[in-house]
Design an enzyme around this catalytic site. Structure first.
Site, PDB file in Angstrom:
ATOM      1  N   SER A  23       0.945  -1.258  -0.173  1.00 18.10           N
ATOM      2  CA  SER A  23      -0.019   0.120  -0.074  1.00 18.10           C
ATOM      3  C   SER A  23       0.965   1.146   0.005  1.00 18.10           C
ATOM      4  O   SER A  23       0.772   2.195  -0.749  1.00 18.10           O
ATOM      5  CB  SER A  23      -0.807  -0.119   1.197  1.00 18.10           C
ATOM      6  OG  SER A  23      -1.668  -1.091   1.140  1.00 18.10           O
ATOM      7  N   SER A 167     -13.022   2.043   3.073  1.00 19.44           N
ATOM      8  CA  SER A 167     -12.139   1.494   2.169  1.00 19.44           C
ATOM      9  C   SER A 167     -11.375   2.582   1.798  1.00 19.44           C
ATOM     10  O   SER A 167     -11.448   3.781   1.372  1.00 19.44           O
ATOM     11  CB  SER A 167     -12.922   1.448   0.821  1.00 19.44           C
ATOM     12  OG  SER A 167     -12.150   1.265  -0.466  1.00 19.44           O
ATOM     13  N   GLN A 169      -9.202   2.757  -0.489  1.00 19.94           N
ATOM     14  CA  GLN A 169      -8.751   3.148  -1.926  1.00 19.94           C
ATOM     15  C   GLN A 169      -9.883   4.076  -2.217  1.00 19.94           C
ATOM     16  O   GLN A 169      -9.641   5.119  -3.068  1.00 19.94           O
ATOM     17  CB  GLN A 169      -9.353   1.927  -2.838  1.00 19.94           C
ATOM     18  CG  GLN A 169      -7.918   0.693  -2.612  1.00 19.94           C
ATOM     19  CD  GLN A 169      -7.971  -0.628  -3.352  1.00 19.94           C
ATOM     20  OE1 GLN A 169      -8.844  -0.798  -3.868  1.00 19.94           O
ATOM     21  NE2 GLN A 169      -7.093  -1.406  -3.043  1.00 19.94           N
ATOM     22  N   ASP A 315      -7.058  -7.930   4.555  1.00 13.70           N
ATOM     23  CA  ASP A 315      -6.182  -8.661   3.894  1.00 13.70           C
ATOM     24  C   ASP A 315      -5.786  -9.968   4.386  1.00 13.70           C
ATOM     25  O   ASP A 315      -5.049 -10.869   3.825  1.00 13.70           O
ATOM     26  CB  ASP A 315      -5.325  -7.890   3.066  1.00 13.70           C
ATOM     27  CG  ASP A 315      -5.908  -6.780   2.442  1.00 13.70           C
ATOM     28  OD1 ASP A 315      -6.734  -6.755   1.874  1.00 13.70           O
ATOM     29  OD2 ASP A 315      -4.920  -5.736   2.092  1.00 13.70           O
ATOM     30  N   LYS A 342     -12.430  -8.781  -3.527  1.00 12.70           N
ATOM     31  CA  LYS A 342     -11.296  -8.725  -3.624  1.00 12.70           C
ATOM     32  C   LYS A 342     -10.602  -9.386  -4.735  1.00 12.70           C
ATOM     33  O   LYS A 342     -11.397  -9.388  -5.816  1.00 12.70           O
ATOM     34  CB  LYS A 342     -10.624  -9.277  -2.359  1.00 12.70           C
ATOM     35  CG  LYS A 342     -10.895  -8.372  -1.246  1.00 12.70           C
ATOM     36  CD  LYS A 342     -10.397  -7.092  -1.164  1.00 12.70           C
ATOM     37  CE  LYS A 342     -10.907  -6.366   0.133  1.00 12.70           C
ATOM     38  NZ  LYS A 342     -10.561  -5.074   0.297  1.00 12.70           N
ATOM     39  N   ARG A 346     -13.147 -13.928  -1.646  1.00 11.49           N
ATOM     40  CA  ARG A 346     -12.207 -14.667  -0.626  1.00 11.49           C
ATOM     41  C   ARG A 346     -13.135 -15.344   0.209  1.00 11.49           C
ATOM     42  O   ARG A 346     -12.257 -16.083   1.033  1.00 11.49           O
ATOM     43  CB  ARG A 346     -11.438 -13.691   0.122  1.00 11.49           C
ATOM     44  CG  ARG A 346     -10.127 -13.215  -0.937  1.00 11.49           C
ATOM     45  CD  ARG A 346      -9.102 -12.385  -0.388  1.00 11.49           C
ATOM     46  NE  ARG A 346      -8.105 -11.808  -1.434  1.00 11.49           N
ATOM     47  CZ  ARG A 346      -7.240 -10.762  -1.293  1.00 11.49           C
ATOM     48  NH1 ARG A 346      -7.242 -10.206  -0.093  1.00 11.49           N
ATOM     49  NH2 ARG A 346      -6.399 -10.734  -2.169  1.00 11.49           N
ATOM     50  N   ARG A 388      -3.001 -13.953  -2.051  1.00  7.30           N
ATOM     51  CA  ARG A 388      -3.247 -14.204  -0.553  1.00  7.30           C
ATOM     52  C   ARG A 388      -3.725 -15.648  -0.499  1.00  7.30           C
ATOM     53  O   ARG A 388      -3.287 -16.223   0.496  1.00  7.30           O
ATOM     54  CB  ARG A 388      -4.046 -13.196   0.049  1.00  7.30           C
ATOM     55  CG  ARG A 388      -3.395 -11.965   0.142  1.00  7.30           C
ATOM     56  CD  ARG A 388      -3.830 -10.712   1.109  1.00  7.30           C
ATOM     57  NE  ARG A 388      -3.336  -9.457   0.742  1.00  7.30           N
ATOM     58  CZ  ARG A 388      -2.059  -9.065   0.764  1.00  7.30           C
ATOM     59  NH1 ARG A 388      -1.185  -9.839   1.265  1.00  7.30           N
ATOM     60  NH2 ARG A 388      -1.698  -7.833   0.316  1.00  7.30           N
TER      61      ARG A 388
HETATM   62  O1  SPQ Z   1      -4.691  -3.522  -4.513  1.00  6.58           O
HETATM   63  P1  SPQ Z   1      -5.852  -4.684  -4.296  1.00  6.58           P
HETATM   64  O2  SPQ Z   1      -5.781  -5.669  -5.450  1.00  6.58           O
HETATM   65  O3  SPQ Z   1      -7.212  -4.065  -3.922  1.00  6.58           O
HETATM   66  O4  SPQ Z   1      -5.155  -5.366  -2.936  1.00  6.58           O
HETATM   67  C1  SPQ Z   1      -5.565  -5.810  -1.725  1.00  6.58           C
HETATM   68  C2  SPQ Z   1      -4.599  -7.218  -1.344  1.00  6.58           C
HETATM   69  O5  SPQ Z   1      -5.072  -7.995  -0.651  1.00  6.58           O
HETATM   70  O6  SPQ Z   1      -3.575  -7.057  -1.401  1.00  6.58           O
HETATM   71  C3  SPQ Z   1      -7.294  -6.247  -1.652  1.00  6.58           C
HETATM   72  F1  SPQ Z   1      -7.544  -7.359  -2.567  1.00  6.58           F
HETATM   73  O7  SPQ Z   1      -5.449  -4.900  -0.696  1.00  6.58           O
HETATM   74  C4  SPQ Z   1      -6.124  -3.643  -0.747  1.00  6.58           C
HETATM   75  C5  SPQ Z   1      -6.984  -3.557   0.681  1.00  6.58           C
HETATM   76  O8  SPQ Z   1      -7.954  -4.569   0.727  1.00  6.58           O
HETATM   77  C6  SPQ Z   1      -5.144  -2.537  -0.638  1.00  6.58           C
HETATM   78  C7  SPQ Z   1      -5.729  -1.238  -0.178  1.00  6.58           C
HETATM   79  C8  SPQ Z   1      -4.878   0.175  -0.328  1.00  6.58           C
HETATM   80  O9  SPQ Z   1      -3.618  -0.116  -0.295  1.00  6.58           O
HETATM   81  O10 SPQ Z   1      -5.423   1.200  -0.164  1.00  6.58           O
HETATM   82  C9  SPQ Z   1      -6.814  -1.142   0.496  1.00  6.58           C
HETATM   83  C10 SPQ Z   1      -7.674  -2.224   1.062  1.00  6.58           C
HETATM   84  O11 SPQ Z   1      -8.630  -2.128   0.026  1.00  6.58           O
HETATM   85  P2  SPQ Z   1     -10.034  -1.283   0.198  1.00  6.58           P
HETATM   86  O12 SPQ Z   1     -10.839  -1.709  -0.952  1.00  6.58           O
HETATM   87  O13 SPQ Z   1     -10.523  -1.647   1.558  1.00  6.58           O
HETATM   88  O14 SPQ Z   1      -9.762   0.060   0.102  1.00  6.58           O
END
Ligand code: SPQ
Length: 430
Positions: A23, A167, A169, A315, A342, A346, A388
Site C-alpha cells: 500500500s 475503504s 482506496q 487482507d 477482492k 475470498r 493471498r
Molecule cells: O490492490 P488490491 O488488489 O485491492 O489489494 C488488496 C490485497 O489483498 O492486497 C485487496 F485485495 O489490498 C487492498 C486492501 O484490501 C489494498 C488497499 C490500499 O492499499 O489502499 C486497501 C484495501 O482495499 P479497500 O477496498 O478496503 O480500500
C-alpha cells in the site's frame, strides 16, 4: 507455475526482514510523480502490483529510475502529467486503478484504464460514482462500474462524501481528486480504513485534516518532493506469523514490520487467540510505526472477529482462516462482506480450498465459521490467481499429513515475491 509444499520435518527458526509495504509503495510512487522535484523511495516493494503503478506513471510522462530497492522519481508537479498514448494497464492491482482514477479525474486529458480478468470483475462505481459527483467525466461498462474505464477530468469541485464502505482506496481516490478540486474535499467513513494516504500526503507537504472517521483537504496544494522510507508489509508478515504460530517448535523473528494501527488487527487476533508474540524495537520509520516481531509455536483458542476489527485485518483473513483451523474451538468471522470484492471472492475461495484439504469450515453471508483442531490433508488446491489465497494454501502444506500441490503460485509475486525463499530459509529445508 505450480508448487508442491511438503509437510515440514523441522520447526521454523530464524530471522526474516519483511519486504516493503504494498500500500505504501504504490502511494510513494504516485505521490512522488505529482510532486515538484525529485523524490527517493527506499525499501520499495518490487511486487507485480507496485511495478504496474510504476509502468502507468511512466506512461503518464514521469521519469522513474530503479536502483535495487531505491527508486528515484522525477516529479513534474501536480499539473505535470501528460496524456498517455496507449491504455494504462494496472494488471491485477485494485489499488493502482482506484487511486489512479482519482488522479486522472483531475486531468483535462483523456485516459483509459484496464486490468486483468480479476480487475474486470471488481467494482469501480464505489470510486467512479463520487468522482462523477466532483464533475469528472468517466465512462465504463455498466455505467463505469467495470473496466475499461475512460476518464476525462478537469474542473472538479470539492465534495463531502459519506462513504458507505470503510475503504482506503475509495477515500484515497477522492482525496487525490480533491487536490485538483475547487474548495474542500472531505471523506467520512463508517469505520476508519488504513490511513497511509493521509500520512504520506503530509510528508509531501499537503495539509490534511484528520478526525476519527474523516479526512479532508483543500484543493490546489502543491506536493514537494521528499524521501520516503517504506516499512515492511504487515500483510506479508501475517503469513509468516501464522506459520510460526502453527508449526510445532517454531520461533521466528520478523524485522521491520509496519505497525500502523489501522493495519494491526492481525496482532490483536494473535494475542487474543493466545499466541506467544513479542513486539520489540518499536520506532517511527518515515512517519509510520515499525517494530520487530517474534512469534513462537503456541496453543491457540478460537474467537469471534467482527466489527471495527475487520478493516484492520481484511487482507489477512485468508491467513487467519488457516490459523483458526489449528486453534481450540470455533472461530467466527463476521462483517467481512468486503472479502467478496477482492482479487477473488475470498469467502468462497478460502472456504472451498480449505474444505478441499479437509478443514471444517463453512461460508456465511458475511464471513465464515472455522472449527478448530482440523487435520489438514494433502491434496490439490488453487490460488485462482489470488496472491493471498496462494500463500494461505502454502501454509496448509507446512502442517498437512501429505503434500499440498498449489496451482498458479506465480500470483504470489503480486505482494510477496520472496515468500517461498523466506519460508525455505526459516525451515532450513531445500
Ligand atoms: O490492490 P488490491 O488488489 O485491492 O489489494 C488488496 C490485497 O489483498 O492486497 C485487496 F485485495 O489490498 C487492498 C486492501 O484490501 C489494498 C488497499 C490500499 O492499499 O489502499 C486497501 C484495501 O482495499 P479497500 O477496498 O478496503 O480500500
Amino acid at each position: 507455475m505450480n508448487k508442491t509444499i511438503q509437510p515440514l520435518k523441522n520447526a521454523l527458526k530464524g530471522k526474516v526482514t519483511i519486504p516493503g509495504d504494498k500500500s505504501i509503495s504504490h502511494r510513494a510512487v504516485l505521490f512522488a510523480s505529482l510532486a515538484k522535484g525529485e523524490s527517493t523511495i527506499d525499501g520499495f516493494l518490487h511486487g507485480d502490483d507496485c511495478l504496474s503503478t510504476i509502468a502507468c506513471m511512466k506512461q503518464l510522462g514521469i521519469q522513474i529510475d530503479e536502483d535495487g530497492n531505491r527508486i528515484s522519481v522525477k516529479g513534474k508537479g501536480f499539473q505535470g502529467l501528460t496524456e498517455p498514448a496507449k491504455v494504462l494497464d494496472v494488471g491485477n492491482s485494485g489499488t493502482t486503478i482506484r487511486l489512479l482514477s482519482g488522479v486522472l479525474a483531475g486531468q483535462s486529458f483523456s485516459s483509459v484504464l484496464i486490468g486483468d480478468d480479476s480487475i474486470a470483475k471488481r467494482p469501480m462505481a464505489r470510486v467512479t460514482g463520487p468522482l462523477k459527483m466532483m464533475n469528472a467525466d468517466i465512462d465504463g461498462r455498466d455505467q463505469a462500474e467495470y473496466t475499461p474505464l475512460h476518464l476525462r477530468g478537469g474542473d472538479l469541485k470539492g465534495i463531502h462524501y459519506l462513504s458507505p464502505v470503510a475503504s482506503a482506496q475509495v477515500k484515497s481516490a477522492i482525496l487525490l481528486a480533491g487536490l485538483y478540486a475547487k474548495g474542500e474535499t472531505k471523506v467520512t467513513e463508517p469505520t476508519k480504513s488504513r490511513d497511509h494516504t493521509e500520512r504520506m500526503l503530509e510528508s509531501f507537504g499537503v495539509k490534511v485534516d484528520v478526525t476519527e472517521f474523516s479526512a479532508s483537504l483543500k484543493g490546489g496544494q502543491e506536493l514537494q518532493g521528499t524521501n520516503i522510507h517504506v516499512p515492511g508489509d504487515i500483510s506479508s508478515a501475517a503469513f509468516l506469523l501464522v506459520a510460526g504460530a502453527i508449526v510445532p517448535g517454531s520461533e521466528i523473528t520478523l524485522k521491520n514490520v509496519g505497525m500502523n494501527p489501522t493495519r494491526t488487527g492481525i496482532i490483536d487476533v494473535l494475542q487474543q487467540m493466545g499466541a506467544k508474540l513479542t513486539i520489540e524495537n518499536e520506532r517511527l520509520f518515515g512517519g509510520e510505526p515499525v517494530a520487530d516481531l517474534t512469534i513462537c509455536y503456541s496453543k491457540l483458542s478460537g474467537m469471534t472477529i467482527d466489527g471495527d476489527l475487520i478493516p484492520r485485518l481484511i487482507d489477512e483473513i485468508p491467513a487467519i482462516a488457516v490459523l483458526a483451523s489449528q486453534a481450540e474451538g470455533k472461530t467466527v468471522i463476521k462483517d467481512a462482506q468486503e472479502l467478496k470484492v477482492k482479487e477473488t471472492n475470498r469467502i468462497d475461495t478460502v472456504v472451498n480450498q480449505l474444505s478441499e484439504l479437509g478443514v471444517a469450515i463453512e461460508a456465511t453471508l458475511d464471513g465464515m465459521i472455522i472449527e478448530g483442531k482440523s487435520t489438514v490433508n494433502g491434496g490439490n488446491v488453487q490460488s485462482f490467481h489470488d496472491h493471498r489465497i496462494g500463500m494461505a494454501m502454502a501454509l496448509c502444506g507446512l502442517i498437512s499429513t501429505d503434500p499440498v500441490h498449489v496451482e498458479d503460485t506465480e500470483a504470489i509475486a503480486v505482494s510477496y515475491p520472496t515468500f517461498f525463499e523466506d519460508l525455505q530459509s526459516l525451515s532450513g529445508e531445500k
